[in-house]
Motif scaffolding. Structure first.
Motif, PDB file in Angstrom:
ATOM      1  N   MET A  51     -50.268  -6.092  29.947  1.00  0.00           N
ATOM      2  CA  MET A  51     -50.840  -6.789  31.097  1.00  0.00           C
ATOM      3  C   MET A  51     -51.766  -7.915  30.655  1.00  0.00           C
ATOM      4  SD  MET A  51     -49.498  -5.912  33.878  1.00  0.00           S
ATOM      5  CE  MET A  51     -50.631  -6.839  34.926  1.00  0.00           C
ATOM      6  N   ALA A  54     -49.463 -10.674  29.977  1.00  0.00           N
ATOM      7  CA  ALA A  54     -48.949 -11.236  31.233  1.00  0.00           C
ATOM      8  C   ALA A  54     -49.953 -12.207  31.836  1.00  0.00           C
ATOM      9  CB  ALA A  54     -48.639 -10.112  32.221  1.00  0.00           C
ATOM     10  N   ARG A  55     -51.221 -11.804  31.861  1.00  0.00           N
ATOM     11  CA  ARG A  55     -52.262 -12.671  32.427  1.00  0.00           C
ATOM     12  C   ARG A  55     -52.525 -13.885  31.559  1.00  0.00           C
ATOM     13  NH1 ARG A  55     -54.831  -7.203  33.006  1.00  0.00           N
ATOM     14  NH2 ARG A  55     -54.340  -6.509  35.135  1.00  0.00           N
ATOM     15  N   THR A  88     -47.318  -6.759  37.889  1.00  0.00           N
ATOM     16  CA  THR A  88     -47.219  -8.221  37.849  1.00  0.00           C
ATOM     17  C   THR A  88     -46.836  -8.789  39.209  1.00  0.00           C
ATOM     18  OG1 THR A  88     -44.960  -7.989  36.972  1.00  0.00           O
ATOM     19  CG2 THR A  88     -46.737  -8.366  35.381  1.00  0.00           C
ATOM     20  N   GLU A  91     -49.912  -8.872  41.333  1.00  0.00           N
ATOM     21  CA  GLU A  91     -50.856  -9.916  40.934  1.00  0.00           C
ATOM     22  C   GLU A  91     -50.228 -11.307  40.968  1.00  0.00           C
ATOM     23  OE1 GLU A  91     -53.158  -9.234  37.408  1.00  0.00           O
ATOM     24  OE2 GLU A  91     -53.235  -7.065  37.723  1.00  0.00           O
ATOM     25  N   ILE A  93     -47.871 -12.599  39.131  1.00  0.00           N
ATOM     26  CA  ILE A  93     -47.689 -13.133  37.782  1.00  0.00           C
ATOM     27  C   ILE A  93     -46.195 -13.350  37.551  1.00  0.00           C
ATOM     28  CG2 ILE A  93     -47.990 -12.724  35.319  1.00  0.00           C
ATOM     29  CD1 ILE A  93     -50.368 -10.932  36.023  1.00  0.00           C
ATOM     30  N   THR A  95     -43.718 -13.559  35.304  1.00  0.00           N
ATOM     31  CA  THR A  95     -43.275 -13.282  33.945  1.00  0.00           C
ATOM     32  C   THR A  95     -42.044 -12.393  33.990  1.00  0.00           C
ATOM     33  OG1 THR A  95     -43.992 -12.462  31.772  1.00  0.00           O
ATOM     34  CG2 THR A  95     -44.750 -11.227  33.695  1.00  0.00           C
ATOM     35  N   SER A 124     -39.162  -6.051  40.601  1.00  0.00           N
ATOM     36  CA  SER A 124     -39.755  -7.298  40.115  1.00  0.00           C
ATOM     37  C   SER A 124     -39.345  -8.503  40.953  1.00  0.00           C
ATOM     38  CB  SER A 124     -39.349  -7.534  38.657  1.00  0.00           C
ATOM     39  OG  SER A 124     -37.947  -7.749  38.555  1.00  0.00           O
TER      40      SER A 124
END
Length: 423
Positions: A51, A54-55, A88, A91, A93, A95, A124
């Motif tokens: 994570m 990812a961020r 993800t 949030e 994100i 990815t 996802s």
């Protein structure tokens, strides 16, 4: 270039004299060397590191599969990737969710693999990238009891079933394979990516047959650099591009993915001081402790692969020396790229240009590396190295056909991928 963060879940607390006392990392009795709190911490730390990456802006999160081993305690990467898919997505994100290994050569439940991966694509919202290695001998044959001569046959059949289960139009269909029989296959859910299916990558060690199959079917090909990029790179990548040229395929660098162990610090000297012992731990007590006879068993490699090995045993690079390798030897061989941001970026860019690599899997936690040091490595790589890598190939005009459309890929809707047993 697409840059993914590559994660394993190692046991980081093996004894100093482990490699002298035990045969290998895959045969050691669990209770003789582990403490439960360290095992639990390894999974929490691996998730936190993923994570964190990812961020930090990595293009994908790649997780491998290895059974009954302490260098990677993740027998099913889909479990980890499911948590990442939810986190993800929650949030926002963007990815890729990339289980880089589901070993179809050992699988007795290929339909379950198809279902899990389809579920990941839905969780996802269309960010799945799939990876299918054939399977390591110690895992497929010794741990799971698959006869070596059947490993590749199971892989071929299971891959066809996964692809057909994802793409079949209409109602349920029967599957009457040699290794699996299903009266009615009717997958729920299906992958969101239907052009015609999520991107597929095959990981190999350089077998010409595997390379040819990935090119003919328009899959991506992954190669892992533990054997030493400086030692094996030229023969492996030249072989790949020669086969591509023979088949009339373009030299699109996005066809090729490469995993490299990387460590970054402010200066070259500081990087060595921080990471050397953790790299030695990984190669001596981890991947390098597996006897060669447990990696490749008679019958497990097809004749073209055997011919390639006999002609050029250098495909295995420094593998036979890993159990005693020093950090200097690992760097010398290219098994590890270590140094300041400039040193690391320049080496990676040079190799990527030379070998036409369009996807890098950066292994930034390895061996006994502590959690906080891994996060420092991720941060410095992401801020000072990765942006330079991501600019590579942007001016060449190539399209990335092996990446989710949601993340900028351009899937091949009418491709050769379904021209195998599904035609």
């Amino acid at each position: 270039m697409k840059v993914t963060y590559f994660q394993q879940v190692p046991y980081r607390h093996l004894a100093e004299d482990f490699e002298q006392r035990f045969e290998s990392v895959i045969t050691t009795p669990y209770h003789e060397v582990t403490e439960p709190q360290h095992v639990a911490a390894a999974f929490r730390e691996a998730m936190d590191e993923l994570m964190h990456a990812a961020r930090a802006g990595f293009d994908g999160l790649a997780v491998t599969e290895h059974g009954q081993s302490s260098y990677d305690m993740a027998p099913n990467p889909d479990i980890i990737e499911a948590a990442l898919a939810y986190a993800t997505e929650a949030e926002n994100i963007e990815t890729a969710i990339y289980p880089v290994g589901r070993s179809l050569g050992k699988s007795r439940e290929p339909l379950r693999a198809a279902e899990e991966l389809a579920m990941l694509d839905c969780m996802s919202n269309g960010r799945l990238v799939t990876g299918f290695p054939v399977g390591l001998a110690y895992d497929a044959n010794l741990n799971n009891g698959v006869p070596p001569a059947q490993t590749r046959q199971r892989f071929d059949e299971n891959l066809e079933l996964v692809l057909k289960a994802w793409t079949h139009q209409g109602g349920a269909f029967p599957w009457n394979g040699r290794f699996g029989q299903y009266p009615g296959v009717n997958l729920w859910p299906r992958p969101l990516q239907q052009a015609p299916h999520p991107p597929v990558w095959i990981t190999g060690i350089g077998n010409p047959r595997t390379m040819q199959m990935t090119l003919e079917r328009e899959f991506g090909f992954n190669y892992f650099g533990w054997f030493g990029l400086k030692v094996t790179g030229r023969r492996i990548f030249d072989r790949f591009w020669e086969i591509a040229d023979r088949l009339g395929k373009d030299a699109n660098p996005y066809r090729l993915g490469f995993m490299q162990t990387v460590c970054v610090a402010d200066t070259d000297a500081k990087a060595e001081a921080l990471y050397a012992k953790h790299a030695e731990y990984f190669f001596r007590k981890g991947i390098g402790s597996i006897p060669m006879e447990r990696l490749a068993l008679p019958g497990g490699i097809d004749i073209r692969g055997v011919e390639a090995i006999m002609r050029d045993p250098g495909d295995f690079g420094i593998y036979s020396k890993m159990r005693t390798a020093t950090f200097a030897e690992l760097v010398d061989a290219g098994s590890v790229i270590c140094g300041s941001p400039d040193t690391v970026a320049e080496q990676l860019l040079a190799y990527a240009r030379e070998y036409r690599i369009g996807n890098l899997h950066a292994m930034l936690q390895f061996g006994s590396m502590p959690h906080e040091l891994a996060k420092d490595n991720i941060d410095l790589f992401a801020s000072a190295v990765m942006p330079r890598l991501q600019e590579l190939w942007t001016e060449e005009g190539y399209r990335h056909h092996w990446w989710p459309e949601r993340l900028g890929g351009t899937p091949l809707a009418d491709s050769a991928r379904l021209t195998g047993a599904l035609a």
